[in-house]
Design a protein around this motif. Structure first.
Motif, PDB file in Angstrom:
ATOM      1  N   PRO A 193     -70.267 102.020  25.509  1.00 25.13           N
ATOM      2  CA  PRO A 193     -71.558 101.566  26.044  1.00 25.13           C
ATOM      3  C   PRO A 193     -71.863 100.132  25.628  1.00 25.13           C
ATOM      4  O   PRO A 193     -71.640  99.738  24.469  1.00 25.13           O
ATOM      5  CB  PRO A 193     -72.557 102.551  25.428  1.00 25.13           C
ATOM      6  CG  PRO A 193     -71.745 103.775  25.126  1.00 25.13           C
ATOM      7  CD  PRO A 193     -70.390 103.268  24.748  1.00 25.13           C
ATOM      8  N   GLU A 194     -72.355  99.366  26.569  1.00 23.32           N
ATOM      9  CA  GLU A 194     -72.718  97.977  26.300  1.00 23.32           C
ATOM     10  C   GLU A 194     -73.922  97.898  25.374  1.00 23.32           C
ATOM     11  O   GLU A 194     -74.051  96.973  24.582  1.00 23.32           O
ATOM     12  CB  GLU A 194     -73.025  97.258  27.614  1.00 23.32           C
ATOM     13  CG  GLU A 194     -73.100  95.753  27.517  1.00 23.32           C
ATOM     14  CD  GLU A 194     -71.740  95.122  27.404  1.00 23.32           C
ATOM     15  OE1 GLU A 194     -71.666  93.936  27.008  1.00 23.32           O
ATOM     16  OE2 GLU A 194     -70.739  95.798  27.700  1.00 23.32           O
ATOM     17  N   MET A 195     -74.796  98.884  25.471  1.00 15.17           N
ATOM     18  CA  MET A 195     -76.006  98.901  24.662  1.00 15.17           C
ATOM     19  C   MET A 195     -76.460 100.337  24.484  1.00 15.17           C
ATOM     20  O   MET A 195     -76.313 101.155  25.384  1.00 15.17           O
ATOM     21  CB  MET A 195     -77.113  98.081  25.347  1.00 15.17           C
ATOM     22  CG  MET A 195     -78.264  97.705  24.446  1.00 15.17           C
ATOM     23  SD  MET A 195     -77.742  96.588  23.124  1.00 15.17           S
ATOM     24  CE  MET A 195     -77.085  95.210  24.073  1.00 15.17           C
ATOM     25  N   VAL A 196     -76.994 100.644  23.306  1.00 15.39           N
ATOM     26  CA  VAL A 196     -77.544 101.964  23.004  1.00 15.39           C
ATOM     27  C   VAL A 196     -79.015 101.783  22.663  1.00 15.39           C
ATOM     28  O   VAL A 196     -79.358 101.157  21.660  1.00 15.39           O
ATOM     29  CB  VAL A 196     -76.793 102.634  21.837  1.00 15.39           C
ATOM     30  CG1 VAL A 196     -77.436 103.987  21.511  1.00 15.39           C
ATOM     31  CG2 VAL A 196     -75.317 102.810  22.173  1.00 15.39           C
ATOM     32  N   ILE A 197     -79.892 102.311  23.515  1.00 16.04           N
ATOM     33  CA  ILE A 197     -81.329 102.123  23.358  1.00 16.04           C
ATOM     34  C   ILE A 197     -81.921 103.393  22.766  1.00 16.04           C
ATOM     35  O   ILE A 197     -81.779 104.481  23.337  1.00 16.04           O
ATOM     36  CB  ILE A 197     -81.989 101.810  24.712  1.00 16.04           C
ATOM     37  CG1 ILE A 197     -81.337 100.562  25.325  1.00 16.04           C
ATOM     38  CG2 ILE A 197     -83.493 101.605  24.554  1.00 16.04           C
ATOM     39  CD1 ILE A 197     -81.804 100.272  26.729  1.00 16.04           C
ATOM     40  N   PRO A 198     -82.591 103.295  21.616  1.00 15.84           N
ATOM     41  CA  PRO A 198     -83.102 104.498  20.946  1.00 15.84           C
ATOM     42  C   PRO A 198     -84.305 105.095  21.665  1.00 15.84           C
ATOM     43  O   PRO A 198     -85.029 104.414  22.397  1.00 15.84           O
ATOM     44  CB  PRO A 198     -83.487 103.978  19.557  1.00 15.84           C
ATOM     45  CG  PRO A 198     -83.819 102.535  19.786  1.00 15.84           C
ATOM     46  CD  PRO A 198     -82.889 102.061  20.868  1.00 15.84           C
ATOM     47  N   PHE A 199     -84.498 106.368  21.457  1.00  8.00           N
ATOM     48  CA  PHE A 199     -85.634 107.102  22.011  1.00  8.00           C
ATOM     49  C   PHE A 199     -86.887 106.719  21.243  1.00  8.00           C
ATOM     50  O   PHE A 199     -86.982 106.892  20.033  1.00  8.00           O
ATOM     51  CB  PHE A 199     -85.370 108.604  21.908  1.00  8.00           C
ATOM     52  CG  PHE A 199     -86.496 109.457  22.425  1.00  8.00           C
ATOM     53  CD1 PHE A 199     -86.830 109.440  23.771  1.00  8.00           C
ATOM     54  CD2 PHE A 199     -87.204 110.281  21.559  1.00  8.00           C
ATOM     55  CE1 PHE A 199     -87.862 110.244  24.257  1.00  8.00           C
ATOM     56  CE2 PHE A 199     -88.239 111.091  22.039  1.00  8.00           C
ATOM     57  CZ  PHE A 199     -88.570 111.063  23.388  1.00  8.00           C
ATOM     58  N   ASP A 200     -87.874 106.163  21.949  1.00  6.80           N
ATOM     59  CA  ASP A 200     -89.131 105.743  21.331  1.00  6.80           C
ATOM     60  C   ASP A 200     -90.256 106.044  22.319  1.00  6.80           C
ATOM     61  O   ASP A 200     -90.732 105.151  23.038  1.00  6.80           O
ATOM     62  CB  ASP A 200     -89.083 104.249  21.001  1.00  6.80           C
ATOM     63  CG  ASP A 200     -90.212 103.824  20.071  1.00  6.80           C
ATOM     64  OD1 ASP A 200     -91.241 104.529  20.031  1.00  6.80           O
ATOM     65  OD2 ASP A 200     -90.079 102.779  19.396  1.00  6.80           O
ATOM     66  N   PRO A 201     -90.695 107.299  22.405  1.00  7.89           N
ATOM     67  CA  PRO A 201     -91.639 107.694  23.457  1.00  7.89           C
ATOM     68  C   PRO A 201     -92.978 106.987  23.382  1.00  7.89           C
ATOM     69  O   PRO A 201     -93.561 106.650  24.410  1.00  7.89           O
ATOM     70  CB  PRO A 201     -91.779 109.207  23.248  1.00  7.89           C
ATOM     71  CG  PRO A 201     -91.410 109.433  21.812  1.00  7.89           C
ATOM     72  CD  PRO A 201     -90.372 108.415  21.499  1.00  7.89           C
ATOM     73  N   VAL A 202     -93.493 106.760  22.171  1.00  7.19           N
ATOM     74  CA  VAL A 202     -94.810 106.122  22.033  1.00  7.19           C
ATOM     75  C   VAL A 202     -94.767 104.691  22.553  1.00  7.19           C
ATOM     76  O   VAL A 202     -95.635 104.255  23.309  1.00  7.19           O
ATOM     77  CB  VAL A 202     -95.268 106.157  20.563  1.00  7.19           C
ATOM     78  CG1 VAL A 202     -96.586 105.397  20.395  1.00  7.19           C
ATOM     79  CG2 VAL A 202     -95.422 107.590  20.077  1.00  7.19           C
TER      80      VAL A 202
END
Length: 345
Positions: free
Chosen positions: A278-287
């Motif tokens: 993956p070129e980028m891994v974006i974390p889960f941040d619902p707020v």
């Protein structure tokens, strides 16, 4: 343009060219393909008016490059690069990634950018940027032959000094039959006005979607770390890489990684199965993402120091190859110098 292939050598080629010149107009451009790598012959052919001499065997790209070189105008303004964002399945956040990366290109790097929201029925660009407009890209796609600089200026939403929006009306009573030719015309007009064009492509599969993706300079697939995204993303990844063997490889972005209590495919395993890390891994941040969406803001705008914001800036930099011109203010850590001074006193 006349392309001729000959098996003759030396003076015989020149004799054949004389015969060809008798049946060609004065403005005809000629490319000769031969089997002899002779610099003296090349110079003589150029002196007699041949535009290019190529030595066989040739690849298709060599022929394309030779023809393109005949019409290359160094004084013509450059055309913009097209970045196409598509989701491996619905709900993975492809539009959110596209909009935030486009915002970072325009705001942080100060490069003029236009977003094309191609989801006519359910497009979210207007919502995400808090812009409401009844007209937009639907009018351009319905009559692409009418699109010029004046009409484009009227239909675009100027969100910031460096970011324009070509929003979708999000109206279900409009039935637009999009054709590959209409997409190509609209994109070509837009890319002549700005250096960067971001295509927000809906998760459907149609001839115009495939055409738009294949014609883009860069393709970014957004996926979640689940089996459905892996299967669909792998199919899109393999198909487009095969169709574009001489272009940049399709990039993969993993979004919403780290959802509590959700079984996920590890990033490493996902990359191995996909065939590319993956070129980028974006974390889960619902707020953070929900607040930005409700406010009509971008994540980078709401919290520049967030990890997701840095991901969007990094991806924007990788796509454009440029570093941000606007320095992001870093939060200052706590200083304990007052404790030292108190102890010393």
């Amino acid at each position: 343009v006349v392309i001729v292939e000959t098996r003759e050598h030396g003076p015989n080629i020149l004799h054949e060219l004389e015969r060809l010149a008798q049946v060609c107009d004065s403005g005809t451009k000629v490319i000769v393909i031969g089997g002899v790598n002779d610099i003296e012959l090349y110079r003589e052919m150029i002196r007699q008016g041949v535009n290019e001499y190529l030595v066989a065997p040739l690849s298709p790209l060599q022929v394309i490059e030779a023809i393109s070189g005949l019409y290359n105008d160094s004084s013509a303004p450059p055309i913009g690069k097209v970045f196409a964002f598509v989701g491996a399945r619905g709900g993975v956040g492809a539009s959110t990634v596209a909009h935030n990366v486009a915002w970072s290109i325009g705001q942080d790097q100060q490069i003029a950018t236009t977003i094309l929201d191609l989801d006519i029925a359910f497009g979210t660009a207007g919502l995400n940027f808090n812009q409401d407009m009844n007209q937009g890209i639907a009018e351009a796609l319905a009559s692409p032959e009418r699109l010029d600089d004046m009409l484009l200026d009227r239909l675009l939403v100027k969100h910031t000094g460096h970011l324009n929006l070509f929003v979708s009306p999000a109206q279900l009573d409009r039935e637009n039959e999009i054709t590959p030719e209409a997409i190509e015309t609209v994109v070509e007009v837009v890319r002549q006005t700005v250096p960067c064009v971001v295509l927000d492509i809906p998760h459907i599969w149609a001839p115009w979607v495939k055409h738009a993706l294949a014609a883009a300079d860069e393709i970014i697939i957004t996926a979640n770390p689940d089996l459905s995204s892996l299967r669909n993303g792998k199919n899109i990844f393999d198909l487009l890489n095969t169709a574009r063997p001489n272009d940049h490889q399709v990039k993969v972005v993993l979004n919403q990684v780290g959802v509590p209590r959700r079984p996920e495919i590890p990033v490493k395993d996902f990359g191995e199965a996909m065939g590319a890390a993956p070129e980028m891994v974006i974390p889960f941040d619902p707020v953070l993402f929900a607040t930005a969406a409700n406010n009509g803001q971008m994540v980078c705008e709401l919290n520049p120091q967030a990890r997701a914001s840095q991901c969007f800036r990094d991806l924007a930099q990788r796509l454009t190859g440029r570093a941000p011109k606007v320095e992001v203010k870093q939060s200052r850590g706590l200083s304990f110098d007052f404790l030292k001074r108190k102890k010393a006193g």
